[in-house]
Design a protein around this motif. Structure first.
Motif, short mmCIF file in Angstrom:
data_model
loop_
_atom_site.label_atom_id
_atom_site.label_comp_id
_atom_site.label_asym_id
_atom_site.label_seq_id
_atom_site.Cartn_x
_atom_site.Cartn_y
_atom_site.Cartn_z
N ARG C 249 0.84 -1.20 0.00
CA ARG C 249 0.00 0.00 0.00
C ARG C 249 0.87 1.24 0.00
O ARG C 249 1.61 1.48 0.93
CB ARG C 249 -0.90 -0.04 1.24
N ALA C 321 -21.95 -5.51 -8.70
CA ALA C 321 -21.46 -6.84 -9.00
C ALA C 321 -20.12 -7.06 -8.33
O ALA C 321 -19.13 -6.41 -8.68
CB ALA C 321 -21.35 -7.05 -10.51
N ALA C 328 -16.54 -2.93 2.57
CA ALA C 328 -15.21 -2.62 2.04
C ALA C 328 -15.35 -1.52 1.00
O ALA C 328 -16.01 -0.52 1.22
CB ALA C 328 -14.57 -3.87 1.45
N ASN C 329 -14.73 -1.76 -0.12
CA ASN C 329 -14.79 -0.83 -1.24
C ASN C 329 -14.23 0.53 -0.86
O ASN C 329 -13.61 0.70 0.18
CB ASN C 329 -16.24 -0.73 -1.74
N TYR C 330 -14.44 1.52 -1.72
CA TYR C 330 -13.83 2.84 -1.48
C TYR C 330 -14.86 3.92 -1.27
O TYR C 330 -15.08 4.76 -2.15
CB TYR C 330 -12.94 3.21 -2.66
N ASP C 353 -23.56 -11.36 -6.30
CA ASP C 353 -22.48 -11.81 -5.40
C ASP C 353 -22.85 -13.21 -4.93
O ASP C 353 -23.99 -13.45 -4.55
CB ASP C 353 -22.40 -10.85 -4.20
N PRO C 354 -21.91 -14.15 -4.96
CA PRO C 354 -22.25 -15.51 -4.49
C PRO C 354 -22.61 -15.51 -3.00
O PRO C 354 -23.22 -16.45 -2.50
CB PRO C 354 -20.95 -16.29 -4.69
N ASP C 374 -19.38 -14.06 -14.17
CA ASP C 374 -20.03 -12.76 -14.34
C ASP C 374 -20.21 -12.38 -15.80
O ASP C 374 -21.22 -11.78 -16.18
CB ASP C 374 -19.23 -11.67 -13.63
N HIS C 553 -16.39 -4.41 -8.75
CA HIS C 553 -15.10 -4.33 -8.08
C HIS C 553 -14.44 -5.69 -8.06
O HIS C 553 -14.47 -6.38 -9.07
CB HIS C 553 -15.24 -3.68 -6.68
N GLY C 555 -15.01 -8.65 -7.06
CA GLY C 555 -15.76 -9.88 -7.32
C GLY C 555 -15.64 -10.41 -8.73
O GLY C 555 -15.27 -11.56 -8.93
N HIS C 559 -10.37 -13.01 -11.08
CA HIS C 559 -10.49 -14.35 -11.63
C HIS C 559 -9.53 -14.47 -12.80
O HIS C 559 -9.05 -13.46 -13.32
CB HIS C 559 -11.91 -14.58 -12.19
N THR C 942 -14.49 -7.90 5.89
CA THR C 942 -15.47 -7.38 6.83
C THR C 942 -15.07 -5.94 7.10
O THR C 942 -13.91 -5.58 6.97
CB THR C 942 -15.46 -8.13 8.17
N MET C 945 -11.91 -5.25 9.37
CA MET C 945 -10.54 -5.65 9.12
C MET C 945 -10.00 -5.12 7.80
O MET C 945 -10.71 -5.05 6.80
CB MET C 945 -10.43 -7.17 9.10
N LEU C 1024 -11.13 -11.66 5.27
CA LEU C 1024 -9.70 -11.33 5.30
C LEU C 1024 -9.33 -10.71 6.63
O LEU C 1024 -10.11 -9.97 7.23
CB LEU C 1024 -9.43 -10.32 4.18
N TYR C 1081 -10.71 -16.19 -6.37
CA TYR C 1081 -12.04 -16.80 -6.28
C TYR C 1081 -12.23 -18.02 -7.19
O TYR C 1081 -13.35 -18.38 -7.48
CB TYR C 1081 -13.13 -15.78 -6.65
N1 MGD Z 1 -12.99 -3.19 5.54
C1 MGD Z 1 -12.15 -3.05 4.53
N2 MGD Z 1 -12.42 -2.19 3.55
C2 MGD Z 1 -11.60 -2.08 2.51
C3 MGD Z 1 -10.39 -2.80 2.46
C4 MGD Z 1 -10.11 -3.67 3.52
O1 MGD Z 1 -9.08 -4.35 3.57
N3 MGD Z 1 -11.00 -3.78 4.53
N4 MGD Z 1 -9.57 -2.70 1.41
C5 MGD Z 1 -9.81 -1.66 0.43
C6 MGD Z 1 -9.26 -2.19 -0.82
S1 MGD Z 1 -7.57 -2.20 -1.00
C7 MGD Z 1 -10.05 -2.66 -1.81
S2 MGD Z 1 -9.34 -3.22 -3.25
C8 MGD Z 1 -11.49 -2.61 -1.70
C9 MGD Z 1 -12.16 -3.87 -2.22
O2 MGD Z 1 -13.52 -3.64 -2.27
P1 MGD Z 1 -14.51 -4.76 -2.78
O3 MGD Z 1 -14.01 -5.40 -4.00
O4 MGD Z 1 -15.85 -4.15 -2.88
O5 MGD Z 1 -14.45 -5.75 -1.54
P2 MGD Z 1 -14.18 -7.32 -1.38
O6 MGD Z 1 -14.67 -7.74 -0.07
O7 MGD Z 1 -12.83 -7.66 -1.76
O8 MGD Z 1 -15.28 -7.78 -2.43
C10 MGD Z 1 -15.33 -8.83 -3.11
C11 MGD Z 1 -16.80 -9.24 -3.21
O9 MGD Z 1 -16.93 -10.06 -4.34
C12 MGD Z 1 -17.68 -11.19 -4.02
N5 MGD Z 1 -17.35 -12.22 -5.00
C13 MGD Z 1 -16.49 -13.24 -4.90
N6 MGD Z 1 -16.48 -13.93 -6.06
C14 MGD Z 1 -17.33 -13.33 -6.91
C15 MGD Z 1 -17.74 -13.57 -8.26
O10 MGD Z 1 -17.29 -14.48 -8.92
N7 MGD Z 1 -18.64 -12.71 -8.80
C16 MGD Z 1 -19.16 -11.70 -8.11
N8 MGD Z 1 -20.05 -10.91 -8.73
N9 MGD Z 1 -18.81 -11.45 -6.83
C17 MGD Z 1 -17.89 -12.24 -6.25
C18 MGD Z 1 -17.32 -11.46 -2.59
O11 MGD Z 1 -18.31 -12.24 -1.96
C19 MGD Z 1 -17.24 -10.06 -2.02
O12 MGD Z 1 -18.48 -9.61 -1.57
O13 MGD Z 1 -11.89 -2.43 -0.38
C20 MGD Z 1 -11.26 -1.36 0.26
N10 MGD Z 1 -11.92 -1.22 1.52
#
Ligand code: MGD
Ligand code: MGD
Ligand code: SF4
Ligand code: SF4
Ligand code: SF4
Ligand code: SF4
Ligand code: SF4
Ligand code: MO
Lengths: 374, 274, 1090
Positions: C249, C321, C328-330, C353-354, C374, C553, C555, C559, C942, C945, C1024, C1081
């Protein structure tokens, strides 16, 4: 029983208790297992138990000191002493349980009388004073009107106070399992039983060589009857809780009867604490001064301790809100409770205290001069 | 035991909304963040006489995302030790795959108008203050925990002492170590206008029961409760229900407002929107 | 009601109480009247504790900076009491924490009582800073112990710097090269010359001529060949390249310093970040779709490394999706309120989302898709939309920039452009006008007067290059794609024809045919969803004009087919033309922090004292040139390891490439904030390489603790945490406003050590490491003349404050875009708020000097810093339904540049169109069958974390205190597993189900089962952040003293080691060889009850 053994057991218990106390004083609440869901555990149940024995003893003492029932003649003062000793142990238990023991006085001088705890404390304080008075007065002149008056007051106070913990719990609408009008009555019944059991203990263990026509039969019979009545009360209470589908009420009963408390319930409360003593009292029937009588009394007390503990603890092992206990973790934030080493050690200390108190009391302060032949 | 939120008498219960449409036409986003609006309203309420304020909290369960920001904000602002939590959020999963939803229920103290907890206190250590907030007097509390037992919401917890940093390393020359690391939680514990140092195992609030106080110090100084300002779902609203123009009054006028365990007759000042 | 409950609390302080003689009387009277208050008063007078003034709302106790508890970068307000962080809240100026955010011009004083919303991690931030396991001294692996043994010694900073520079027998294991000998090439001029020669070699296509050029190189530089890694492969570059810097990071500012240090001062080409472990393919799909038309040569240039997200606050319908919005996310503070607002205002959203995420739980529809499919679901929607003509034809027909401009559209797509089709019916390249005689080449001169080729049409129009063609009402038309003033072209959308014997199809036609490969029912079947759901989604999606968006994002992205999943979803957005529209797809925009705009005060990246080095050569990740151009190319495929023509920062390839010494060996690895062995799928493979001193002779890490990766280092240099340092956090695509976030020191830790560099006393930290190396190696770009004669770079802020000044100044030459100067009041707030900072951190004079001592600029800097950054006003981001910070250019439906790229493992061209490919393929493209491992493993975050970093946050651990295996009730029942049972997870590539973390430790992948209805049967998931083996969880010894680990940090479980190892290369996770993603995944596992 040999005095030496009693002293030894008492000192041993007391020593363990001292360790527990030292640990508690240095670590604070860090080494105790009661928490924010199960807020009252072993110590509070001991408080209730000892308080119950104390008031029970007083009531039994009135058989001798007010009503002069012949077969109880001579038991009055020993019972009063037992009341005092157990009361002290009970108050010690509750004081330790407080986060701020040093502020204990506030419960008396700054009391909120709508609070069950305050009522309890006041009740026991009055009761304690009366007991002390009775002891003092009875020492000088056994059959004087002052004693009669004190004993009458004490009797009424005892009856009321023995039901107070029940009221404290029963009043609590937030703990639906306790929230029953049966509670104060149950506590009264338990006190009567415990008092009887204590008398059996005194007779069978502490005062075996007590001279005089001491009638174990009647004491045993009444106590047995009280054991039976208490069994019935438990039955009513638990089955009533189990029926209906309020989980807050049914779940604790479930835990007691079928769940993880069931071994204690069936093994300790029912079999060891009720059936075995009944068996001893009815079938074996020890003679005056027989150790078996004392054993029966001890077992009844054990059963009663377990009974009080189970209702107290199980009633708190319910999530106030679904998922609350799993929403946050930390010290005390769990629904499961079992006493910690420190808690057990302190409990041992309290028992030791009671044994020593009784033994020493009988040896030194209660020469029992005028009690036997009078 | 279920976290049933009962609708209040005045309105008819509306079905729990799991994210679906209640209103058909989309509305444009708000003009001002509700946090700013509530902040202004707070300033207004402070100008009134204490007894005229009716502090309430309204929690929109449709908007709560179970993030626990409020839980931690509250811990942080009050420097709560391990085992003390004023505002947990429960999560309940409902339904069968694939028709699944989750209910999130944040639970501050309900600040009951008819609080069983204060009645249970043997020494008046907890009582309702002039503004209707159920407060603690740490120096009065004997730590008997009767108030915990009396609260139907599990809104009180007991301070066993200790710090979160306790038991970690203390090799100070090479790592930060416990004795320096715990400064932030040991030294600063400010509630009811008082800074308390957790030096020994028996100094209050250790050995006391503790609870949410609607962030008394903050609101007196014109800052919204910590759980409210950090509510990222914008599910938590705070204000003066006595002010008919306030956001909370506006929300309370809606039919889908309810209270938690209303059957206990506690009259909570925390309302839930269903 | 009790009347004692409504009295006022008497406020009596101890002093007042004791002084007042009447007090006792008063108190006793009160005692009777209102007991509780009286008790309170009396108690308070005698009790412990002291009254304090409310401090939280005083701006003089607040410092505005930026959170880094996750990568969202929410603005924060750090409240400080007695020099210690008392509370962290949201920065109210920041668009992340309030919506809408208040005006930037609001005086700092007025913001004292206002705070925005941040997530629980943000709230817990001080626990990351005040972590008892923070290291305060340089650690060196104890000589005689092995990497990973957890045996350390401390050594003085200067000594440590000397050792890593000088090398030698540092560990009693033989000689190790230090930085000095690795930096073999020290002449910047020579580097430039060699670099140019290497470029010529690369550009030469003829095999023989290439050979000759190599020989020529060897001849020309014969005296300097010893500075090269391999003279036979001069394009490996100088030995300097054997120093590799890998960060996890990292944000702006520090990133710019790394650029300066590694490439421009040290002269190594090898530095990369962690993009592909994160959402790599998303970035590189964006890069491919934004590939730019070059009017000079008629080819496509690279696009920008970026991605789009939804402007969901304005959307009427959103499909999320694989976007974990509420956890999480931004990031949740910024994005959640938009979704919860939608819930109550009746604007629908669906979640694909699965796993039933918290977002899915609140959604109108949860579609539990089969992981990795997807693109199939999207293809089903695309098919329906094209068949039903529900796409935005008017927009899609805008064929060039001129047409878009005329129509008032912010961008346009190559939907109508004609693509040539080969014999195998595959699209190849766009048809160029000259190929069908629409234009013919003519000699011409370019702008600089150099000879070039232009193209003329029959009617006399000239193009600077061979332009593409579209059908307009059935007639082929040559057009200029990018010139705004060229004739607007509205092309025919669905074209499949032959022109002059050449088979051509329009891009949209290609998409249509791709979507027609399966019926919608078949697509639904592949994706494991119902056909009805696809139809409903497609219908809803196309019912809101441009105010609908698919927001994607990790998800879909992480892959083996991630690139195409993303591409398919982005194409849905294209079909409704939502790019640059309010409620549609938007991109991030930040204020220039590099001073690259005219007039900005400090062009920092160009301010380089003495000679700036131009690093050259093939990089370790094989991303900066292609295999075919390199001297390694011998016509054969597969290569030993893949090359990445599109993606970069291929994090998962760092350690395996070092391990395989491909393309060349690395001598020194330096990592920063890098958790790769923990965070990467199959990250345990990296441990093998890190612990092999033959493969990696020297490993230096910069960390705030002994982390999961730095655990294997030879040296660890302590860093300061995010609350103690500088950085520019930038933005994220879901933020429509132009912004820049300024992270700056809010605290300094008690007893934090300082070091001396260039005669300055600064805290020990990452910058200190670079500055000290630069000082000892006499590197350019650092020191007294680091920014040019007399402009020093000696302290961290010498660099960063210049950047703040650039941001504050803005991007207009005349300064009309600059922020106001701070007034007296704000200057005082600024200084007082920093009163607790030691002079090594904050010294007003030095700070001011860093911005050239310019009073006005300094005041502007203060103005911006008092607000924690620079934020465009709320209303300025939108105009007439469009966003103002637009992407604004060509969007490639058919990506010619992608289609030209070769996958060096298969030797085949990549596909330049959205397509469905099965997921879970190995490096050779074969689908892996792990029979017997029947459960599909996925992962998620979550909210409590972040990666390896939040295990120190005990408040957060109280909420979720350990990881778990999330599984459906049906699967659990089959396996006889009940909720909370302990289970063991194994996989085909980790049949033992353990983390072999060395130092004699193997951690079994065991943890609790979480049985739920909220996950697709057949899929298991884990959160995670748990399952640590370092980061304060394990015992270690430093200088022979035991540092006990904390049990709370060892909690299970982390399943990255169960993720599939590529069976071809055997030392890396599966990867998306197009988009670069590490694959999270696509693994199959077995879950057994223990
Ligand atoms: N709490 C928290 N927040 C964060 C972070 C953190 O470490 N912790 N990190 C930050 C960073 S660096 C990032 S990159 C972002 C990530 O932000 P997101 O990408 O929004 O978060 P993830 O939890 O990685 O999301 C992956 C999602 O995809 C789903 N998924 C798994 N496989 C598939 C699939 O085949 N298809 C679909 N459609 N969905 C699928 C999972 O169940 C999960 O809900 O979050 C940021 N925010
Ligand atoms: N199972 C699973 N794994 C995942 C993900 C997932 O969703 N599930 N998400 C992935 C994503 S999105 C990402 S972005 C990656 C991130 O992966 P990385 O970038 O590798 O990991 P981080 O945890 O951000 O930081 C790594 C290390 O930096 C060190 N560190 C912490 N703070 C500081 C600091 O202030 N200064 C310095 N110098 N060092 C510091 C710590 O040792 C920490 O272990 O993880 C990925 N891994
Ligand atoms: S919620 Fe509980 S603690 Fe709070 S006022 Fe009501 S009864 Fe008392
Ligand atoms: S714990 Fe304290 S506040 Fe609660 S009832 Fe006991 S004395 Fe009162
Ligand atoms: S109002 Fe304050 S004390 Fe109460 S839960 Fe919210 S943050 Fe905690
Ligand atoms: S902060 Fe708001 S959204 Fe988050 S859990 Fe608390 S109430 Fe719910
Ligand atoms: S979302 Fe990320 S950046 Fe924002 S407050 Fe939470 S942890 Fe900090
Ligand atoms: Mo990420």
């Amino acid at each position: 029983m040999d005095k030496k053994i009693l002293y030894l057991v008492g000192i041993l218990g007391f020593a363990i208790g001292c360790w527990g106390l030292a640990d508690f004083l240095s670590a604070g609440d860090a080494h105790t297992n009661y928490g924010s869901f199960v807020v009252w555990g072993l110590w509070v149940s001991l408080y209730f138990l000892f308080g119950g024995i104390a008031t029970g003893c007083f009531i039994w003492a009135s058989l001798d000191l007010i009503f002069h029932v012949p077969s109880f003649s001579g038991t009055g003062r020993p019972a009063l002493l037992a009341a005092l000793v157990t009361l002290v142990a009970g108050l010690a238990a509750i004081a330790l349980d407080l986060g701020h023991m040093d502020r204990f006085w506030k419960t008396i001088f700054q009391a909120n009388m709508s609070s069950g705890v305050a009522m309890d404390v006041w009740g026991y304080t009055v009761f304690g004073l009366v007991t002390v008075a009775a002891l003092i007065v009875s020492a000088t002149e056994p059959k004087n009107p002052t004693l009669q008056a004190i004993m009458w007051i004490g009797l009424i106070v005892s009856v009321v106070v023995s039901g107070l913990p029940g009221k404290l719990m029963g009043n609590n609408a937030a703990r639906l399992f306790w929230h029953s009008s049966l509670m104060p009555l149950q506590y009264l019944l338990q006190s009567l039983m415990a008092g009887g059991a204590m008398l059996l203990v005194l007779r069978g263990i502490f005062l075996r060589d007590l001279p005089g026509e001491y009638q174990p039969g009647l004491l045993g019979k009444i106590t047995s009857l009280l054991v039976l009545i208490n069994l019935f009360a438990s039955y009513v209470f638990l089955t009533q809780s189990l029926s209906g589908n309020m989980p807050e009420i049914a779940q604790p009963a479930q835990q007691i009867v079928f769940g993880h408390f069931s071994t204690s319930f069936w093994g300790l409360q029912i079999v060891l604490g009720s059936i075995v003593p009944l068996f001893i009292l009815f079938i074996v029937r020890g003679s005056a001064g027989s150790f078996l009588l004392g054993l029966a009394g001890l077992l009844i007390l054990l059963g009663n301790a377990v009974a009080r503990y189970l209702v107290l603890v199980a009633g708190q092992q319910v999530d106030p809100l679904e998922g609350l206990s799993s929403s946050f973790s930390g010290k005390g934030l769990t629904l499961t409770y079992s006493p910690s080493m420190t808690e057990w050690a302190v409990a041992c200390g309290l028992l030791g205290l009671v044994i020593l108190g009784l033994r020493a009391g009988f040896d030194r302060f209660l020469p029992l001069a005028h009690s036997p032949k009078e | 035991m279920a976290n049933e939120v009962q609708p209040m008498e005045k309105g008819s219960p509306s079905p729990p909304v799991s994210g679906g449409a209640t209103i058909k036409t989309p509305e444009p986003p708000a003009k001002e963040d509700v946090l700013l609006r509530m902040n202004k309203e707070l300033g207004r309420a402070l100008k009134k006489n204490e007894a005229q304020r009716k502090w309430v909290m309204v929690i929109d369960l449709r908007r709560c995302i179970g993030c626990h920001a409020c839980t931690v904000a509250c811990i942080a602002v009050n420097k709560l030790p391990p085992g003390i939590v004023y505002r947990p959020v429960t999560i309940q999963e409902k339904g069968k795959y694939p028709n699944v939803t989750m209910n999130f229920l944040p639970r501050p103290c309900m600040q009951c108008e008819n609080p069983p907890c204060t009645q249970a206190c043997p020494v008046h250590a907890t009582y309702t203050n002039a503004e209707g907030i159920v407060v603690m007097d740490y120096d009065q509390c004997i730590g008997c925990r009767a108030c915990i037992a009396a609260c139907p919401y599990g809104a009180r917890t007991y301070d066993f002492g200790g710090t979160y940093t306790e038991g970690t390393t203390n090799e100070e020359t090479v790592v930060l170590g416990e004795s320096r690391a715990d400064d932030y939680e040991r030294n600063i514990n400010i509630e009811y206008g008082r800074k308390r140092v957790r030096t020994n195992k028996h100094s209050s609030p250790i050995g006391n029961v503790r609870k949410c106080h609607f962030c008394l110090d903050r609101i007196h100084n014109g800052v919204l409760p910590a759980c409210t300002t950090t509510c990222i779902g914008r599910a938590t609203y705070f204000g003066d229900a006595d002010d008919s123009t306030s956001l909370v009054s506006e929300l309370l006028a809606k039919p889908n407002v309810g209270q938690l365990k209303a059957e206990f007759g506690t009259k909570p000042r925390v309302y839930y929107i269903l | 009601m009790n009347d004692i409950t409504s009295k006022k609390t008497a406020m009596i302080t101890r002093r007042a109480f004791l002084q007042s003689s009447s007090c006792a009387v008063a108190a006793s009277a009160a005692f009777l009247r209102d007991l509780p208050e009286a008790c309170a008063a009396i108690q308070k007078a005698f009790a412990a504790g002291e009254d304090v003034d409310f401090f939280e709302d005083n701006p003089e106790n607040q410092i505005y900076t930026v959170c880094l508890q996750c990568n969202t970068g929410c603005g924060i307000k750090v409240k400080i009491l007695d020099g210690i962080v008392a509370k962290i809240d949201g920065n109210p100026y920041s668009p992340w924490t309030l919506w809408p955010h208040p005006a930037y011009k609001t005086p700092a004083k007025e913001m004292g009582k206002i705070e925005g919303a941040i997530c629980p991690k943000g709230q817990a931030g001080m626990q990351a800073a005040y972590d008892p396991y923070r290291i305060m001294s340089v650690l060196k692996r104890k000589p005689g112990s092995k990497r990973g043994d957890g045996q350390w010694i401390t050594l003085p900073f200067d000594k440590a710097i000397d050792e890593i520079i000088g090398g030698g027998d540092l560990f009693g294991e033989g000689h190790v090269d230090g930085l000095k000998s690795v930096r073999a090439l020290t002449s910047a001029d020579m580097a430039k010359e060699m670099g140019e020669a290497v470029k010529k070699i690369w550009d030469e296509k003829d095999k023989e001529k290439k050979k000759a050029l190599v020989e020529g190189f060897k001849e020309k530089f014969k005296d300097h060949l010893h500075t090269l890694i391999d003279p036979d492969h001069p394009d490996f570059g100088p030995k300097n390249n054997q120093f590799m810097f890998v960060w996890g990071r990292m944000k702006g500012g520090r990133e710019d310093v790394v650029d300066r240090f590694v490439q421009e001062a040290f002269g190594s080409i090898n530095m990369n970040g962690h993009t592909t472990v994160c959402q790599g393919s998303l970035y590189f799909t964006g890069k491919s779709m934004s590939s730019k038309w070059n009017s000079k040569n008629g080819e496509f240039d690279s696009g920008d490394k970026f991605y789009w997200q939804g402007d969901t606050g304005n959307s009427e319908f959103v499909i999320y999706a694989g976007t974990n919005l509420f956890d999480a996310n931004y990031g949740p503070p910024h994005r959640a309120p938009k979704a919860t607002e939608a819930i109550i205002t009746g604007r629908k959203f669906a979640v694909i989302d699965p796993r039933c995420s918290k977002l899915a739980a609140k959604a109108w529809k949860w579609i539990p898709i089969k992981p990795g499919t997807d693109a199939a679901l999207a293809m089903g929607m695309i098919r329906w939309i094209i068949e039903k003509e529900r796409y935005n034809a008017g927009y899609l027909a805008l064929t060039n920039q001129a047409a878009a401009t005329a129509a008032g559209e912010p961008n346009y797509a190559n939907t109508a452009w004609l693509v040539k089709i080969n014999d195998k019916n595959e699209p190849t390249k766009f048809l160029r006008a000259s190929e069908i005689g629409l234009t013919s080449p003519v000699e011409a001169l370019d702008e600089e007067g150099k000879p070039t080729t232009h193209y003329k049409t029959a009617d006399g129009r000239t193009f600077t290059c061979d332009v593409p063609v579209a059908m307009v009402n059935g007639v082929p038309v040559a057009f200029d794609p990018v010139d705004k003033k060229a004739p607007a072209v509205i092309g025919d959308l669905l074209v499949s024809t032959e022109i002059g014997g050449k088979k051509v199809k329009s891009s949209l036609q290609l998409l249509k045919e791709e979507a027609e490969k399966h019926t919608i029912a078949e697509w639904a079947d592949i994706a494991g969803v119902s056909e009805k759901d696809i139809l409903i989604l497609a219908d809803e999606f196309t019912s809101h004009g441009r105010k609908a968006v698919v927001d994607i994002h990790r998800g879909p992205s992480q892959h083996t087919n991630g690139f195409y999943n993303n591409n398919a979803y982005y194409t849905l957005n294209l079909l409704i033309g939502n790019y640059d529209y309010a409620g549609g797809s938007i991109k991030a925009k930040t204020y220039d922090r590099k001073g690259s705009k005219k007039g900005q005060p400090f062009p920092v990246t160009k301010m380089f004292g003495s000679h700036h080095f131009t690093a050259f050569g093939v990089d370790m990740l094989r991303t900066k040139t292609t295999y075919e151009k390199s001297t390694l190319f011998d016509g054969s495929y597969p290569t030993k390891r893949p090359w990445f023509p599109i993606a970069s920062d291929i994090y998962q390839e760092d350690l395996p490439s070092i391990g395989d010494a491909y393309p060349y060996p690395i001598k020194i690895l330096m990592t920063y904030m890098n958790g790769s062995v923990y965070s990467l799928p199959a990250g345990h493979t990296g441990i093998e390489i890190l612990t092999d001193i033959k493969k990696l002779p020297l490993y230096i890490a910069c960390d705030i603790m002994v982390g999961e990766t730095s655990n294997y280092a030879d040296y660890i240099f302590p860093d300061v945490s995010y609350l103690e340092r500088w950085e520019f956090h930038g933005s994220h695509p879901s933020v429509p406003w132009k912004v820049e976030n300024i992270r700056n020191p809010a605290i300094s830790l008690p007893g934090w050590p300082t070091v001396s560099v260039y005669g300055e006393e600064i805290p020990i930290c990452f910058e200190a490491l670079f500055l000290a190396i630069a000082e000892k190696l006499d590197l350019p770009g650092f020191g007294p003349d680091g920014f040019g004669k007399g402009i020093p770079y000696r302290r961290p802020e010498d660099f960063y404050l210049k950047q703040v000044a650039d941001i504050a100044f803005g991007e207009k030459e005349d300064g009309s875009d600059s922020v106001p100067e701070a007034n007296e009041e704000e200057m005082i707030i600024f200084l007082k708020a920093r009163r607790h900072l030691p002079p090594s951190v904050f010294d007003e004079k030095k700070w001011k000097a860093a911005v050239g001592g310019n009073e006005s600029l300094w005041k502007k800097v203060v103005y911006a810093m008092n607000r924690g950054g620079r934020y465009q006003d709320f209303a300025k981001a939108y105009k007439d339904g469009q966003v103002t910070n637009t992407y604004g250019e060509l969007i490639n439906l058919f990506q010619e540049k992608t289609a030209k790229c070769i996958n060096t493992m298969t030797g085949k061209n990549m596909i330049g169109l959205p397509t469905y490919l099965p997921a879970g393929t190995d490096y050779l493209g074969k689908v892996i069958q792990d029979n017997g491992y029947d459960l599909h493993l996925i992962t998620f975050k979550t909210i409590t974390m972040t990666k390896a970093r939040t295990i120190s946050n005990y408040w957060l651990l109280s909420i979720v205190h350990e990881g778990y295996v999330l599984m459906n009730t049906v699967d659990a029942a089959k396996l006889g597993i009940r909720h909370d049972d302990t289970v063991h997870v194994t996989s085909a590539s980790n049949p033992e189900g353990v983390w072999d973390v060395k130092g004699g430790r193997k951690i079994p992948m065991k943890g609790k089962a979480y049985v739920t209805e909220g996950i697709r049967p057949g899929v298991v998931a884990f959160p995670l952040g748990f399952g640590h083996w370092a980061s304060g969880s394990a015992d270690m010894t430093i200088n022979g003293k035991l540092i006990k680990g904390d049990k709370r940090r060892t909690v299970p479980l982390h399943l990255n080691a169960a993720m599939r190892i590529d069976p071809v290369t055997k030392n890396v996770t599966l990867s998306d060889l197009v988009g670069g993603s590490a694959v999270f995944y696509d693994s199959k596992v077995k879950v057994t009850k223990v």
